[in-house]
Design a protein around this motif. Structure first.
Motif, PDB file in Angstrom:
ATOM      1  N   GLY A 197     -51.595 -27.733 -24.331  1.00 46.38           N
ATOM      2  CA  GLY A 197     -52.606 -28.731 -24.573  1.00 46.38           C
ATOM      3  C   GLY A 197     -53.485 -28.666 -25.466  1.00 46.38           C
ATOM      4  N   LEU A 198     -53.185 -28.032 -26.849  1.00 49.57           N
ATOM      5  CA  LEU A 198     -53.910 -28.005 -27.950  1.00 49.57           C
ATOM      6  C   LEU A 198     -53.822 -29.200 -28.682  1.00 49.57           C
ATOM      7  CD1 LEU A 198     -52.839 -24.500 -28.926  1.00 49.57           C
ATOM      8  CD2 LEU A 198     -55.044 -24.914 -27.993  1.00 49.57           C
ATOM      9  N   PRO A 199     -55.426 -29.654 -29.378  1.00 50.68           N
ATOM     10  CA  PRO A 199     -55.457 -31.049 -29.695  1.00 50.68           C
ATOM     11  C   PRO A 199     -55.062 -31.382 -31.228  1.00 50.68           C
ATOM     12  CG  PRO A 199     -57.457 -29.747 -30.010  1.00 50.68           C
ATOM     13  CD  PRO A 199     -56.744 -29.009 -29.284  1.00 50.68           C
ATOM     14  N   PHE A 200     -54.254 -30.413 -31.892  1.00 50.24           N
ATOM     15  CA  PHE A 200     -53.735 -30.539 -33.056  1.00 50.24           C
ATOM     16  C   PHE A 200     -52.390 -30.496 -33.401  1.00 50.24           C
ATOM     17  CE2 PHE A 200     -54.713 -26.391 -32.761  1.00 50.24           C
ATOM     18  CZ  PHE A 200     -53.699 -25.534 -33.319  1.00 50.24           C
ATOM     19  N   GLU A 201     -51.820 -30.871 -34.451  1.00 49.02           N
ATOM     20  CA  GLU A 201     -50.371 -31.067 -34.865  1.00 49.02           C
ATOM     21  C   GLU A 201     -50.018 -29.604 -35.619  1.00 49.02           C
ATOM     22  OE1 GLU A 201     -49.404 -34.541 -36.427  1.00 49.02           O
ATOM     23  OE2 GLU A 201     -50.028 -35.674 -34.732  1.00 49.02           O
ATOM     24  N   ILE A 254     -56.994 -31.268 -43.721  1.00 51.20           N
ATOM     25  CA  ILE A 254     -58.551 -30.912 -43.312  1.00 51.20           C
ATOM     26  C   ILE A 254     -59.422 -32.143 -42.773  1.00 51.20           C
ATOM     27  CG2 ILE A 254     -60.867 -30.260 -44.121  1.00 51.20           C
ATOM     28  CD1 ILE A 254     -58.882 -27.920 -43.908  1.00 51.20           C
ATOM     29  N   LYS A 255     -59.179 -33.189 -43.257  1.00 53.03           N
ATOM     30  CA  LYS A 255     -59.740 -34.551 -42.933  1.00 53.03           C
ATOM     31  C   LYS A 255     -59.255 -34.760 -41.510  1.00 53.03           C
ATOM     32  CE  LYS A 255     -60.118 -39.240 -44.379  1.00 53.03           C
ATOM     33  NZ  LYS A 255     -60.006 -40.177 -43.233  1.00 53.03           N
ATOM     34  N   GLN A 256     -58.150 -34.384 -41.049  1.00 60.65           N
ATOM     35  CA  GLN A 256     -57.493 -34.591 -39.761  1.00 60.65           C
ATOM     36  C   GLN A 256     -58.062 -33.593 -38.794  1.00 60.65           C
ATOM     37  OE1 GLN A 256     -53.478 -34.278 -40.552  1.00 60.65           O
ATOM     38  NE2 GLN A 256     -52.913 -36.194 -40.865  1.00 60.65           N
ATOM     39  N   LEU A 257     -58.468 -32.760 -39.094  1.00 63.60           N
ATOM     40  CA  LEU A 257     -58.927 -31.592 -38.402  1.00 63.60           C
ATOM     41  C   LEU A 257     -60.291 -31.913 -38.205  1.00 63.60           C
ATOM     42  CD1 LEU A 257     -57.297 -28.282 -39.639  1.00 63.60           C
ATOM     43  CD2 LEU A 257     -57.209 -29.184 -37.388  1.00 63.60           C
ATOM     44  N   GLU A 258     -61.109 -32.351 -39.097  1.00 60.79           N
ATOM     45  CA  GLU A 258     -62.160 -32.961 -39.128  1.00 60.79           C
ATOM     46  C   GLU A 258     -62.456 -33.934 -37.971  1.00 60.79           C
ATOM     47  OE1 GLU A 258     -65.872 -33.526 -42.294  1.00 60.79           O
ATOM     48  OE2 GLU A 258     -64.101 -34.459 -42.936  1.00 60.79           O
ATOM     49  N   GLU A 259     -61.645 -34.688 -38.098  1.00 65.45           N
ATOM     50  CA  GLU A 259     -61.458 -35.868 -37.207  1.00 65.45           C
ATOM     51  C   GLU A 259     -61.313 -35.659 -35.820  1.00 65.45           C
ATOM     52  OE1 GLU A 259     -58.630 -38.572 -39.095  1.00 65.45           O
ATOM     53  OE2 GLU A 259     -60.043 -39.342 -40.748  1.00 65.45           O
ATOM     54  N   LEU A 260     -60.414 -34.558 -35.715  1.00 67.37           N
ATOM     55  CA  LEU A 260     -60.474 -34.057 -34.300  1.00 67.37           C
ATOM     56  C   LEU A 260     -61.631 -33.225 -33.829  1.00 67.37           C
ATOM     57  CD1 LEU A 260     -56.848 -32.881 -34.917  1.00 67.37           C
ATOM     58  CD2 LEU A 260     -57.598 -34.714 -33.041  1.00 67.37           C
ATOM     59  N   GLY A 261     -62.545 -32.927 -34.703  1.00 66.37           N
ATOM     60  CA  GLY A 261     -63.714 -32.241 -34.393  1.00 66.37           C
ATOM     61  C   GLY A 261     -63.646 -30.737 -34.338  1.00 66.37           C
ATOM     62  N   LEU A 262     -62.391 -30.241 -35.155  1.00 61.51           N
ATOM     63  CA  LEU A 262     -62.192 -28.830 -35.079  1.00 61.51           C
ATOM     64  C   LEU A 262     -62.904 -28.035 -36.446  1.00 61.51           C
ATOM     65  CD1 LEU A 262     -58.551 -29.163 -33.732  1.00 61.51           C
ATOM     66  CD2 LEU A 262     -60.486 -28.217 -32.564  1.00 61.51           C
ATOM     67  N   VAL A 263     -63.216 -28.840 -37.589  1.00 58.80           N
ATOM     68  CA  VAL A 263     -63.584 -28.156 -38.655  1.00 58.80           C
ATOM     69  C   VAL A 263     -65.044 -29.109 -38.974  1.00 58.80           C
ATOM     70  CG1 VAL A 263     -61.581 -27.089 -39.285  1.00 58.80           C
ATOM     71  CG2 VAL A 263     -62.224 -29.452 -40.183  1.00 58.80           C
ATOM     72  N   ARG A 264     -65.785 -28.636 -39.941  1.00 61.96           N
ATOM     73  CA  ARG A 264     -66.992 -29.272 -40.373  1.00 61.96           C
ATOM     74  C   ARG A 264     -66.981 -29.021 -41.881  1.00 61.96           C
ATOM     75  NH1 ARG A 264     -71.318 -26.315 -41.124  1.00 61.96           N
ATOM     76  NH2 ARG A 264     -71.442 -24.166 -39.963  1.00 61.96           N
ATOM     77  N   ARG A 265     -67.398 -29.751 -42.816  1.00 63.35           N
ATOM     78  CA  ARG A 265     -67.529 -29.641 -44.063  1.00 63.35           C
ATOM     79  C   ARG A 265     -68.992 -29.263 -44.151  1.00 63.35           C
ATOM     80  NH1 ARG A 265     -62.994 -32.378 -47.042  1.00 63.35           N
ATOM     81  NH2 ARG A 265     -61.844 -33.363 -45.420  1.00 63.35           N
ATOM     82  N   GLU A 266     -69.235 -28.509 -45.154  1.00 56.49           N
ATOM     83  CA  GLU A 266     -70.964 -28.445 -45.833  1.00 56.49           C
ATOM     84  C   GLU A 266     -70.754 -28.134 -47.210  1.00 56.49           C
ATOM     85  OE1 GLU A 266     -73.510 -24.321 -45.228  1.00 56.49           O
ATOM     86  OE2 GLU A 266     -73.046 -25.333 -43.274  1.00 56.49           O
ATOM     87  N   ILE A 267     -71.623 -28.939 -47.946  1.00 59.67           N
ATOM     88  CA  ILE A 267     -71.540 -29.071 -49.277  1.00 59.67           C
ATOM     89  C   ILE A 267     -72.381 -27.772 -49.790  1.00 59.67           C
ATOM     90  CG2 ILE A 267     -72.889 -30.595 -51.368  1.00 59.67           C
ATOM     91  CD1 ILE A 267     -72.612 -32.800 -49.533  1.00 59.67           C
ATOM     92  N   ASP A 268     -71.669 -27.270 -50.746  1.00 57.80           N
ATOM     93  CA  ASP A 268     -72.361 -26.165 -51.312  1.00 57.80           C
ATOM     94  C   ASP A 268     -73.628 -26.216 -52.011  1.00 57.80           C
ATOM     95  OD1 ASP A 268     -71.318 -23.508 -52.812  1.00 57.80           O
ATOM     96  OD2 ASP A 268     -72.333 -24.453 -54.430  1.00 57.80           O
ATOM     97  N   ALA A 269     -74.522 -25.358 -51.904  1.00 57.31           N
ATOM     98  CA  ALA A 269     -75.770 -25.410 -52.265  1.00 57.31           C
ATOM     99  C   ALA A 269     -75.938 -25.473 -53.828  1.00 57.31           C
ATOM    100  CB  ALA A 269     -76.619 -24.160 -51.893  1.00 57.31           C
ATOM    101  N   PHE A 270     -75.171 -25.200 -54.670  1.00 56.53           N
ATOM    102  CA  PHE A 270     -75.103 -25.115 -56.125  1.00 56.53           C
ATOM    103  C   PHE A 270     -74.353 -26.086 -56.602  1.00 56.53           C
ATOM    104  CE2 PHE A 270     -76.402 -20.767 -54.385  1.00 56.53           C
ATOM    105  CZ  PHE A 270     -77.666 -20.827 -54.848  1.00 56.53           C
ATOM    106  N   ASP A 271     -73.354 -26.710 -56.196  1.00 54.71           N
ATOM    107  CA  ASP A 271     -72.265 -27.421 -56.784  1.00 54.71           C
ATOM    108  C   ASP A 271     -71.812 -28.578 -55.703  1.00 54.71           C
ATOM    109  OD1 ASP A 271     -70.327 -29.001 -58.066  1.00 54.71           O
ATOM    110  OD2 ASP A 271     -69.336 -26.886 -58.902  1.00 54.71           O
ATOM    111  N   ARG A 272     -72.386 -29.701 -55.750  1.00 53.71           N
ATOM    112  CA  ARG A 272     -72.156 -30.698 -54.657  1.00 53.71           C
ATOM    113  C   ARG A 272     -70.840 -31.089 -54.472  1.00 53.71           C
ATOM    114  NH1 ARG A 272     -76.277 -32.670 -52.273  1.00 53.71           N
ATOM    115  NH2 ARG A 272     -75.420 -34.516 -51.905  1.00 53.71           N
TER     116      ARG A 272
END
Length: 148
Positions: A28-32, A68-86
């Protein structure tokens, strides 16, 4: 007649994909299955960049971005902008991803238990070592390095 190991690798890959598809449904894992290697990279290297994932998983950047976009939409990953290079985004597993990590690792362990059935530790070590050498040979060739 010559032995062509690439056919065996190809068949193993396809069987592995079928196995993962079956187990992901069973657990029952939520990804493909196609998102599996990308999630594993984020588990192994929290804060990795998309470029890092592409390099580690030997996948093109477009495929990595879509997964990564699909995993983000599934709520399994999040993106964080780099502090030095946006332009750089670091990717982290979410609490939801961490909650299923044991099951995900369990799927991989299940596969290897089947693959290694009847093999001694020495045989497993030998086939792993030889396969890694083959992988290095083709990587060297594709990177323009002399093989041999």
């Amino acid at each position: 007649m010559e032995q062509y190991i690439n056919r065996t690798f190809s068949v193993l890959y396809r069987y592995g994909q079928r196995f993962f598809t079956q187990k992901l449904k069973e657990y029952g894992l939520p990804f493909e299955v196609g998102q599996f290697p990308f999630l594993m990279q984020v588990y192994r290297h929290p804060g990795i960049t998309q470029e890092g994932i592409s390099a580690n998983a030997v996948m093109d950047k477009g495929t990595t971005a879509r997964s990564i976009k699909q995993l983000e939409e599934l709520g399994l990953v999040r993106r964080e902008i780099d502090a030095f290079d946006r332009r750089i985004h670091h990717i982290y597993p979410t609490p939801e991803a961490m909650a299923i990590k044991e099951q995900v690792i369990g799927v991989i362990n299940d596969l290897h238990e089947i693959l290694y059935k009847g093999f001694s530790k020495e045989e497993i070590d030998l086939v792993t070592s030889m396969t890694e050498r083959m992988k290095a040979n083709i990587a060297d060739y594709l990177n323009g390095n002399e093989v041999g």
